[in-house]
Write a protein that holds these residues in place. Structure first.
Motif: not given
Ligand code: ADP
Ligand code: MG
Lengths: 217, 341
Positions: B53-58, B64-71, B162-170
């Motif tokens: 979702x943030x392209x850390x992995x391609x 993946x379209x975020x706020x209308x932009x194709x990352x 605008x977006x917060x990703x949480x990977x197993x944050x708890x």
């Protein structure tokens, strides 16, 4: 002890420190970027590039396998080109740097690959570029290990500089050879060896202390 | 328009032992203001998905379209800028160990080239928001796990995302601390209008703060919808296992246990939801019908004086009593379904 011997020993210490400090400094000028490049182009690096890694890796291996004394003789033309002469403390710095740089590169690489991949990923997720990551994460977070590496490098270079004394390099090594080997003056030889040991001890202690001070983990 | 849209996303890893398909043609649509849960068992592909979702992995395929932009179509520089709008927190916090708390919070602003004094000021405000203003000069090693995650949250907010990703944050935190962090995330979602995407293997996390959820299984979306709906009537096998064994980590052995639990005789699962009543309903049912039941699993929480959650009951063999009990429960506004393996 006669005054002239004390003067000579003091001068020896001065020359040894001069060679070691500058060789370490210039060694890092070459070895630090080299080590960073090895780290980031390596297997889990942020700019993986097996071609570049291979070249940097092979050069480091080759240079590190040449014994220092032989290297010293091999680079005499270069030394003369840079310094103007092939003997004396300043001239010795040239082969010292050439032999220290790949060792430092390896030291730096091994410090930096230990930096937590999660920390790198976190700043990447914030949009950090390669330069920022190198400066603030790799070097910043690898700081303690880098300092430990620098201490080891300095002690090793100090040992090499003593070896260079056999080929007219100046410093404590030079004195040890001249008095201990050529004139069988064991007393002076032992004194120079003790001085070398004390120097290494001082810098090792200093390095450990600075490293501990700067570690916030 | 959806704030995050995932179209036909696939990711395969090539390794010496062959290729792994971590994600297989995923489609997702996350609305602005959502607290969106992505739940699945270990190895299901959750981390890979969130990292796409943030392209850390391609991605291998898809968009993946975020706020209308194709990352996937952005240049490196554009992508780095866009990442300022998509913050991320992690299971292991990933704070810089050699920097103190306030410097850690400043990191995203330093990356964005903000002035140091401005960054410090904003960092102080953020530390107040997460109630850690008195720890500004501490180092991460001096903090508890919950405190570290709060710092990580403050840091994540520093770039005004605008977006917060949480990977197993708890997942590395104890239940009480987990609840505090989830409350904080909820507050952030509501006050700061930040869309939150939560990856977890715990149904309880999804139940507590998500409004929508996708269940991911073997790299595919097994089902997706409103949390209330999926919790009450899970349709997929993966969904049922996660819901029924929701509070624990679901590894293969737990999956086995959940399946075991569903064998044998007549079992029903009842769900206590918003409109359930205040009375001790199971006890009253037993009194009314005059036959005992076996409570095989109870997983309820007290939410504002009303039980929320689920129970699995083993009913008596008598068919007449079974019918009466089910009718009784339905009368009391409980969702009832028969369960079998
Ligand atoms: N970098 C990688 N290289 C190879 N395989 C990977 C890599 N990352 C993840 N995988 C594989 O992809 C699958 C999904 O992993 P992951 O997304 O981490 O699952 P989860 O977070 O749901 O536990 C697993 O089978 C895992 O082994
Ligand atoms: Mg994971």
């Amino acid at each position: 002890m006669r005054e002239e011997i004390v003067t000579m020993l003091l001068q020896g210490i001065g020359e040894t420190l001069y060679m070691s400090v500058f060789a370490t400094l210039f060694g890092y000028v070459i070895g630090l970027p080299w080590g960073v490049a090895l780290c980031i182009t390596g297997k889990n690096g942020i700019k993986r590039n097996s071609g570049i890694y291979f070249v940097l890796d092979v050069i480091a291996n080759i240079m590190r396998s040449i014994p220092f004394l032989i290297l010293m003789i091999m680079v005499i033309p270069l030394t003369i080109a840079i310094v103007g002469q092939s003997y004396g403390s300043t001239a010795t710095i040239v082969p010292l740097v050439i032999s220290a740089a790949p060792m430092i590169a390896r030291m730096v690489e091994s410090s930096l690959v230990e930096v937590d991949a999660g920390e790198i990923e976190a700043v990447q997720s914030m949009g950090a570029g390669t330069g920022w990551i190198i400066l603030h994460v790799l070097l910043g977070e690898g700081r303690v290990s880098l300092i430990a590496g620098a201490t080891i490098s300095f002690a090793t270079i100090l040992g090499y500089s003593a070896m260079a004394g056999t080929l007219g390099g100046g410093g404590l090594g030079d004195i040890a050879i001249r008095y201990g080997y050529h004139r069988y003056d064991t007393q002076i030889m032992i004194i120079t060896v003790v001085l070398l040991v004390v120097l290494v001890q001082i810098f090792q202690g200093l390095g450990t202390w600075v490293g501990k001070k700067s570690d916030k983990r | 328009m959806a704030i995050v849209e995932v179209k036909n996303l696939s990711k395969t890893f090539d390794a010496a032992g062959g290729t792994t398909t971590a994600l297989n043609h995923i489609n997702l649509s996350i609305e602005e203001g959502d607290v969106f849960g992505i739940i699945g068992m270990s190895g299901a592909g959750k981390s890979t998905l969130v990292r796409c979702l943030n392209l850390l992995e391609v991605p291998t395929e898809g968009q993946v379209i975020v706020e209308g932009k194709d990352l996937t179509a952005l240049t490196n520089k554009e992508l780095r800028e866009e990442r300022g709008r998509i913050a991320m927190i992690f299971q292991s916090f990933n704070l810089l160990q050699q920097k103190n708390v306030i410097s850690n919070v400043c990191v995203p602003m330093m990356i964005q080239g903000k002035k140091k004094s401005e960054a410090k000021k904003r960092a102080k405000e953020l530390l107040e928001l997460v109630c850690l203003q008195d720890k500004a000069r501490s180092y991460p090693s001096q903090l508890s796990g919950g405190q570290c995650q709060r710092v990580a949250i403050a840091r994540a907010l520093a770039s005004d995302p605008k977006i917060l990703l949480c990977d197993e944050a708890t997942s590395a935190l104890d239940p009480q601390t987990t609840n505090q962090i989830l409350d904080l995330l909820k507050e952030i979602n509501q006050k700061l209008k930040i869309t939150i995407i939560i990856i977890t293997h715990q149904m309880s996390v999804v139940q507590k703060i998500c409004n929508r959820v996708a269940i991911i299984d073997h790299g595919e979306i097994a089902e997706m919808g409103e949390v209330e709906e999926i919790f009450t009537h899970p349709k997929s096998q993966a969904g049922r296992v996660l819901v029924i064994d929701g509070t624990q980590e679901v590894g293969t052995s737990d999956r086995q246990k959940a399946v075991e639990l569903l064998k044998e005789k007549k079992r029903i699962r009842i769900v206590f939801s918003k409109n359930s009543s205040y009375e001790p309903v199971i006890a009253n049912m037993v009194l009314a019908v005059g036959k005992p039941v076996n409570i095989l699993k109870a997983d309820t929480q007290d939410v504002g004086g009303v039980a929320r959650g689920q129970m699995i009951l083993g009913l008596p063999d008598d068919a007449d009593a079974q019918e009466k009990m089910i009718a009784y429960l339905k009368d009391h506004n409980l969702a009832v379904e028969e369960v079998q393996a």
